[in-house]
Scaffold this active site. Structure first.
Site, PDB file in Angstrom:
ATOM      1  N   GLY A  14       0.833  -1.208   0.000  1.00 22.97           N
ATOM      2  CA  GLY A  14       0.000   0.000   0.000  1.00 22.97           C
ATOM      3  C   GLY A  14       0.858   1.245   0.000  1.00 22.97           C
ATOM      4  N   PHE A 117     -15.111  21.235  11.627  1.00 26.38           N
ATOM      5  CA  PHE A 117     -15.628  19.980  11.098  1.00 26.38           C
ATOM      6  C   PHE A 117     -16.624  19.423  12.103  1.00 26.38           C
ATOM      7  CE2 PHE A 117     -13.625  17.261   7.650  1.00 26.38           C
ATOM      8  CZ  PHE A 117     -13.299  18.323   6.850  1.00 26.38           C
ATOM      9  N   ASP A 211      -8.786  -6.086   0.211  1.00 29.61           N
ATOM     10  CA  ASP A 211      -8.053  -7.343  -0.029  1.00 29.61           C
ATOM     11  C   ASP A 211      -7.353  -7.845   1.228  1.00 29.61           C
ATOM     12  OD1 ASP A 211      -8.729  -6.909  -2.711  1.00 29.61           O
ATOM     13  OD2 ASP A 211      -6.868  -5.808  -3.082  1.00 29.61           O
ATOM     14  N   GLN A 230     -18.867   3.730   8.427  1.00 31.31           N
ATOM     15  CA  GLN A 230     -19.356   5.104   8.483  1.00 31.31           C
ATOM     16  C   GLN A 230     -20.042   5.521   7.182  1.00 31.31           C
ATOM     17  OE1 GLN A 230     -16.586   8.739   8.504  1.00 31.31           O
ATOM     18  NE2 GLN A 230     -17.610   8.815  10.483  1.00 31.31           N
ATOM     19  N   HIS A 232     -21.222   8.720   5.206  1.00 34.52           N
ATOM     20  CA  HIS A 232     -20.991  10.167   5.182  1.00 34.52           C
ATOM     21  C   HIS A 232     -22.277  10.838   4.724  1.00 34.52           C
ATOM     22  CE1 HIS A 232     -19.315  14.036   4.137  1.00 34.52           C
ATOM     23  NE2 HIS A 232     -18.130  13.681   4.605  1.00 34.52           N
ATOM     24  N   LEU A 242     -18.036  11.792  -3.135  1.00 37.50           N
ATOM     25  CA  LEU A 242     -18.081  12.605  -1.925  1.00 37.50           C
ATOM     26  C   LEU A 242     -18.100  14.106  -2.158  1.00 37.50           C
ATOM     27  CD1 LEU A 242     -17.990  12.081   1.172  1.00 37.50           C
ATOM     28  CD2 LEU A 242     -15.654  12.908   1.057  1.00 37.50           C
ATOM     29  N   GLU A 245     -16.902  17.078   3.933  1.00 37.13           N
ATOM     30  CA  GLU A 245     -17.479  17.739   5.093  1.00 37.13           C
ATOM     31  C   GLU A 245     -17.094  19.220   5.137  1.00 37.13           C
ATOM     32  OE1 GLU A 245     -17.638  15.256   8.420  1.00 37.13           O
ATOM     33  OE2 GLU A 245     -17.524  16.887   9.854  1.00 37.13           O
ATOM     34  N   ARG A 276     -21.023  12.700  12.008  1.00 37.22           N
ATOM     35  CA  ARG A 276     -21.499  12.170  10.721  1.00 37.22           C
ATOM     36  C   ARG A 276     -22.647  11.187  10.846  1.00 37.22           C
ATOM     37  NH1 ARG A 276     -15.759  11.431   7.553  1.00 37.22           N
ATOM     38  NH2 ARG A 276     -15.538  13.667   7.281  1.00 37.22           N
ATOM     39  N   HIS A 343     -18.630   5.394   3.462  1.00 40.57           N
ATOM     40  CA  HIS A 343     -17.462   6.245   3.305  1.00 40.57           C
ATOM     41  C   HIS A 343     -16.204   5.710   3.957  1.00 40.57           C
ATOM     42  CE1 HIS A 343     -15.165   9.856   2.874  1.00 40.57           C
ATOM     43  NE2 HIS A 343     -15.107  10.082   4.166  1.00 40.57           N
ATOM     44  N   GLU A 373      -6.237   3.004   7.209  1.00 42.62           N
ATOM     45  CA  GLU A 373      -7.652   2.620   7.289  1.00 42.62           C
ATOM     46  C   GLU A 373      -7.874   1.115   7.386  1.00 42.62           C
ATOM     47  OE1 GLU A 373     -10.220   4.846   4.671  1.00 42.62           O
ATOM     48  OE2 GLU A 373     -11.925   3.513   5.065  1.00 42.62           O
ATOM     49  N   ARG A 384     -15.848   7.645  13.303  1.00 38.83           N
ATOM     50  CA  ARG A 384     -14.688   8.514  13.115  1.00 38.83           C
ATOM     51  C   ARG A 384     -15.118   9.960  12.920  1.00 38.83           C
ATOM     52  NH1 ARG A 384     -12.089  10.866   8.490  1.00 38.83           N
ATOM     53  NH2 ARG A 384     -13.306   9.730   6.943  1.00 38.83           N
TER      54      ARG A 384
HETATM   55  C1  LIG Z   1     -13.491  10.787  -1.040  1.00 36.04           C
HETATM   56  C2  LIG Z   1     -12.812  10.692   0.288  1.00 36.04           C
HETATM   57  C3  LIG Z   1     -12.471  11.850   0.980  1.00 36.04           C
HETATM   58  C4  LIG Z   1     -11.849  11.770   2.237  1.00 36.04           C
HETATM   59  N1  LIG Z   1     -11.549  12.924   2.895  1.00 36.04           N
HETATM   60  C5  LIG Z   1     -10.923  12.865   4.091  1.00 36.04           C
HETATM   61  C6  LIG Z   1     -10.535  14.049   4.772  1.00 36.04           C
HETATM   62  O1  LIG Z   1     -10.731  15.167   4.290  1.00 36.04           O
HETATM   63  N2  LIG Z   1      -9.922  13.938   5.974  1.00 36.04           N
HETATM   64  C7  LIG Z   1      -9.672  12.713   6.546  1.00 36.04           C
HETATM   65  O2  LIG Z   1      -9.121  12.673   7.636  1.00 36.04           O
HETATM   66  N3  LIG Z   1      -9.997  11.573   5.898  1.00 36.04           N
HETATM   67  C8  LIG Z   1     -10.606  11.620   4.695  1.00 36.04           C
HETATM   68  N4  LIG Z   1     -10.923  10.454   4.044  1.00 36.04           N
HETATM   69  C9  LIG Z   1     -10.430   9.160   4.572  1.00 36.04           C
HETATM   70  C10 LIG Z   1      -8.922   9.036   4.328  1.00 36.04           C
HETATM   71  O3  LIG Z   1      -8.592   9.668   3.119  1.00 36.04           O
HETATM   72  C11 LIG Z   1      -8.452   7.594   4.271  1.00 36.04           C
HETATM   73  O4  LIG Z   1      -8.928   6.887   5.374  1.00 36.04           O
HETATM   74  C12 LIG Z   1      -6.919   7.503   4.284  1.00 36.04           C
HETATM   75  O5  LIG Z   1      -6.359   8.365   3.341  1.00 36.04           O
HETATM   76  C13 LIG Z   1      -6.481   6.078   4.033  1.00 36.04           C
HETATM   77  O6  LIG Z   1      -5.099   6.047   3.820  1.00 36.04           O
HETATM   78  P1  LIG Z   1      -4.328   4.672   3.720  1.00 36.04           P
HETATM   79  O7  LIG Z   1      -2.892   5.002   3.557  1.00 36.04           O
HETATM   80  O8  LIG Z   1      -4.721   3.805   4.852  1.00 36.04           O
HETATM   81  O9  LIG Z   1      -4.908   3.953   2.404  1.00 36.04           O
HETATM   82  P2  LIG Z   1      -5.053   4.413   0.872  1.00 36.04           P
HETATM   83  O10 LIG Z   1      -4.636   5.781   0.629  1.00 36.04           O
HETATM   84  O11 LIG Z   1      -6.422   4.002   0.455  1.00 36.04           O
HETATM   85  O12 LIG Z   1      -4.015   3.469   0.118  1.00 36.04           O
HETATM   86  C14 LIG Z   1      -4.215   2.084  -0.042  1.00 36.04           C
HETATM   87  C15 LIG Z   1      -3.059   1.499  -0.834  1.00 36.04           C
HETATM   88  O13 LIG Z   1      -3.121   0.077  -0.784  1.00 36.04           O
HETATM   89  C16 LIG Z   1      -2.845  -0.468  -2.057  1.00 36.04           C
HETATM   90  N5  LIG Z   1      -3.459  -1.797  -2.119  1.00 36.04           N
HETATM   91  C17 LIG Z   1      -4.686  -2.189  -1.677  1.00 36.04           C
HETATM   92  N6  LIG Z   1      -4.863  -3.500  -1.886  1.00 36.04           N
HETATM   93  C18 LIG Z   1      -3.733  -3.971  -2.478  1.00 36.04           C
HETATM   94  C19 LIG Z   1      -3.314  -5.259  -2.936  1.00 36.04           C
HETATM   95  N7  LIG Z   1      -4.092  -6.342  -2.855  1.00 36.04           N
HETATM   96  N8  LIG Z   1      -2.087  -5.351  -3.505  1.00 36.04           N
HETATM   97  C20 LIG Z   1      -1.288  -4.268  -3.617  1.00 36.04           C
HETATM   98  N9  LIG Z   1      -1.633  -3.034  -3.193  1.00 36.04           N
HETATM   99  C21 LIG Z   1      -2.840  -2.894  -2.621  1.00 36.04           C
HETATM  100  C22 LIG Z   1      -3.412   0.550  -3.024  1.00 36.04           C
HETATM  101  O14 LIG Z   1      -2.800   0.439  -4.276  1.00 36.04           O
HETATM  102  C23 LIG Z   1      -3.056   1.868  -2.319  1.00 36.04           C
HETATM  103  O15 LIG Z   1      -1.759   2.277  -2.660  1.00 36.04           O
HETATM  104  C24 LIG Z   1     -11.551  10.501   2.796  1.00 36.04           C
HETATM  105  C25 LIG Z   1     -11.871   9.350   2.092  1.00 36.04           C
HETATM  106  C26 LIG Z   1     -12.524   9.434   0.870  1.00 36.04           C
HETATM  107  C27 LIG Z   1     -12.905   8.156   0.184  1.00 36.04           C
END
Ligand SMILES: Cc1cc2nc3c(=O)[nH]c(=O)nc-3n(C[C@H](O)[C@H](O)[C@H](O)COP(=O)(O)OP(=O)(O)OC[C@H]3O[C@@H](n4cnc5c(N)ncnc54)[C@H](O)[C@@H]3O)c2cc1C
Length: 572
Positions: A14, A117, A211, A230, A232, A242, A245, A276, A343, A373, A384
């Protein structure tokens, strides 16, 4: 079959904020680090975060207050030690991101601007216009690159190598030509993000198929608090894309078809800025009771026109673009159509405060970490607060990266050589999917899964709807055994990938439904119509569920880490 084995100190799956932040820390400390990602790193869902990242920076705010808001927002299910750690490190996390090169929006005094927020007592969300996630992701990704992290994009991780209580690496295949590989490592970290795609109306990227959760669960390891999904309040009507917020934070007002500002009924003090879950239920209730707008009465309106063009163009330009693109509505001139959208996932792979994956309520798995996440550390408990998740991904990403460095320096994890035979059973499973010749279609099954999850395990849940969904999932799993894949090639076989992803969605959805059936109370985002009150006596505890080889689930519970914030009713 003999396949290539790559060796690293650390393999991270990731490349969102959590993965990039951890990778950067580990690499800067001199470890060899490889990040595997099925997408280009900058397409990770972190890049879609619009609204902001919380930190108590201003003189009127305090870490104590941030902590309290988070505990209350979590409906007291959040672990207070982890919440304290995250909130106390939030200001430093912002400074770190700035030092890395992220440019935040400023106020008239030249300080980092902060917007209000939902559920927060003070304006606390730092932002870069409404492109906060992208700004941060670009910055941290570049720095990780500079510090020598090896990124392998378009690699699909399909399993872990797990033996004798230790994870020794992962199995992946290259999406370009399906070449299978083993990545053998001392430490493996999952940072695979959310899994909102199990629902029909959702705000998540197509890649958010959870996954990692199902990979972990298939090894008999637990998933925690999966029932807490959650919704939204402001997804674009019809698609769920989305509207951040930030729209409510900047002053958006919600109206039903009668022109009533209905939040005065549901949250008389906080109105649109209640948390939310409260606002999502209010919107859904208005729609269910026939006060929705439009021909199908399936949405309500958010009005931002009173902000005026200047503020909208300055602070919400992306949101305006989205509404024009998906709805043909210009928020400068008219209210826009919205409804609740799946969301964010509070539950996930259980980890301790330093990111070590739990084997059960007592023991940890060696050499295995998670953050962001996909993990449940649990700073969000049952719900959250907005802008706490980018903070979680960035802070815990770094923190877990530091802990990996520490564990490796202290020789706490030994390197165990993998052999290419380890991949044999995995290859057999993938080959079975690739060559499958039945008569069920993956898109059809996925559609049925998403539709039924939204209907039966969505904003409002009942015993009946959940039991219907449990049966539906069993049926879909049966039918999955009879799928047909037309594309039998090895080059960019997206049919194969989508089939594997669907199998993952089917497995973790069963955890969502099971946790929801057993939790006979309403808390945070989980709302049971028959049990509308929170029941601390019986359910102030984390759900830990395990799947056996036949797909049956068993559940036990784990204590919540309480602290100095006493249990209280949650009103807004
Ligand atoms: C539209 C939207 C707006 C949001 N706005 C906000 C906000 O303003 N403020 C806030 O606090 N939160 C917000 N959130 C939530 C927040 O953005 C996410 O919870 C957070 O960014 C997740 O980060 P992460 O690094 O855990 O995962 P992600 O950024 O989702 O990255 C996941 C990674 O895992 C990789 N991956 C997944 N499965 C596999 C696999 N099987 N093999 C190889 N690679 C894989 C993907 O390629 C990717 O690189 C928002 C979410 C959404 C959907």
């Amino acid at each position: 079959m003999s396949i290539a084995i790559h060796k690293y100190d650390v393999v991270i799956v990731g490349a969102g904020l959590a993965g990039c932040a951890a990778a950067r820390e580990a690499s800067a400390a001199g470890l060899s680090v490889c990040v595997l990602t099925k997408l280009h790193p900058l397409r990770s869902h972190s890049g879609a975060a619009q609204g902001g990242i919380n930190a108590a920076l201003s003189a009127e705010d305090s870490i104590e207050l941030h902590e309290f808001d988070t505990v209350k927002g979590s409906d007291y299910l959040g672990d207070q030690d982890a919440i304290r750690l995250m909130c106390s490190k939030a200001p430093e996390t912002i400074r770190w991101a700035e030092k890395m090169g992220a440019v935040f929006s400023r106020n008239d005094e030249g300080k980092i601007a902060q917007r209000p927020f939902g559920g927060q007592s003070k304006p606390r969300a730092c932002y870069a216009k409404d492109r906060t996630g992208l700004t941060l992701l670009q910055t941290i990704y570049e720095q990780a690159h500079r510090d020598g992290v090896e990124f392998k994009d378009e690699y699909y991780v399909a399993d872990i190598l797990y033996k004798d209580g230790k994870v020794n690496g992962v199995f992946a295949y290259n999406l370009v030509d399906s070449t299978p590989m083993i990545f053998n490592a001392k430490a493996v970290m999952f940072a695979t993000g959310g899994y909102g795609r199990a629902f029909k109306i959702n705000s998540n990227a197509h890649a958010n198929t959870g996954d990692a959760l199902s990979i972990v669960a298939r090894h008999g390891l637990p998933l925690e608090d999966m029932e807490f999904v959650q919704f939204h309040p402001t997804g674009i009507a019809g698609s769920g894309v989305l509207i951040s917020e930030a729209a409510r934070g900047e002053g958006g007002i919600l109206y039903n078809s009668l022109g009533e500002r209905f939040m005065t009924k549901y949250a008389p003090n906080k109105l649109e800025l209640a948390s939310r879950d409260v606002v999502s239920r209010a919107i859904t209730q208005e729609i269910l009771e026939g006060r929705g707008c439009g021909a199908d009465k399936d949405h309500v309106l958010i009005d931002l026109t009173h902000l005026g063009e200047k503020i909208i163009m300055e602070r919400l330009p992306e949101l305006r673009d989205l509404a024009i693109t998906f709805l043909g509505q210009d928020m400068i001139k008219e209210p826009i159509s919205i409804a609740a959208t799946a969301h964010y996932s509070m539950g996930g792979i259980p980890v301790d405060i330093n990111g070590h994956v739990r084997k059960n309520t007592q023991e940890l798995v060696d050499g295995f970490y998670a953050a962001g996440e996909c993990a449940c550390v649990s700073v969000h408990g049952a719900n959250r607060l907005g802008a706490n998740s980018v903070l979680e991904a960035l802070f815990f990403g770094r923190h877990v990266g530091e802990n990996i460095v520490k564990d490796l320096k202290e020789n706490k994890i030994a390197f165990k050589d993998a052999s290419s035979n380890d991949a044999d059973p995995i290859l057999v499973k993938i080959e079975k999917v690739r060559t499958s010749n039945g008569n069920e279609r993956v898109p059809k099954l996925r559609e049925e899964l998403q539709q039924s999850m939204t209907e039966n395990a969505g904003v409002f849940r009942t015993e009946k709807s959940l039991l219907v969904q449990k049966e539906k999932l069993k049926e879909l799993k049966q039918r999955f055994n009879n799928i047909r894949i037309d594309d039998k090639s090895k080059v960019y076989n997206t049919d194969l990938q989508e089939a594997i992803e669907l199998s993952h969605m089917l497995d973790f959805s069963a955890f969502i439904v099971e946790g929801a059936i057993l939790r006979k109370e309403s808390r945070g985002a989980h709302y049971r119509e028959e049990y509308q009150a929170r029941d601390d006596e019986n359910f102030l505890k984390h759900t830990m569920s395990y799947m056996d080889k036949d797909g049956n689930l068993t559940t036990e519970y784990m204590d919540v880490v309480l602290g100095h914030h006493e249990l209280a009713a949650r009103t807004y």
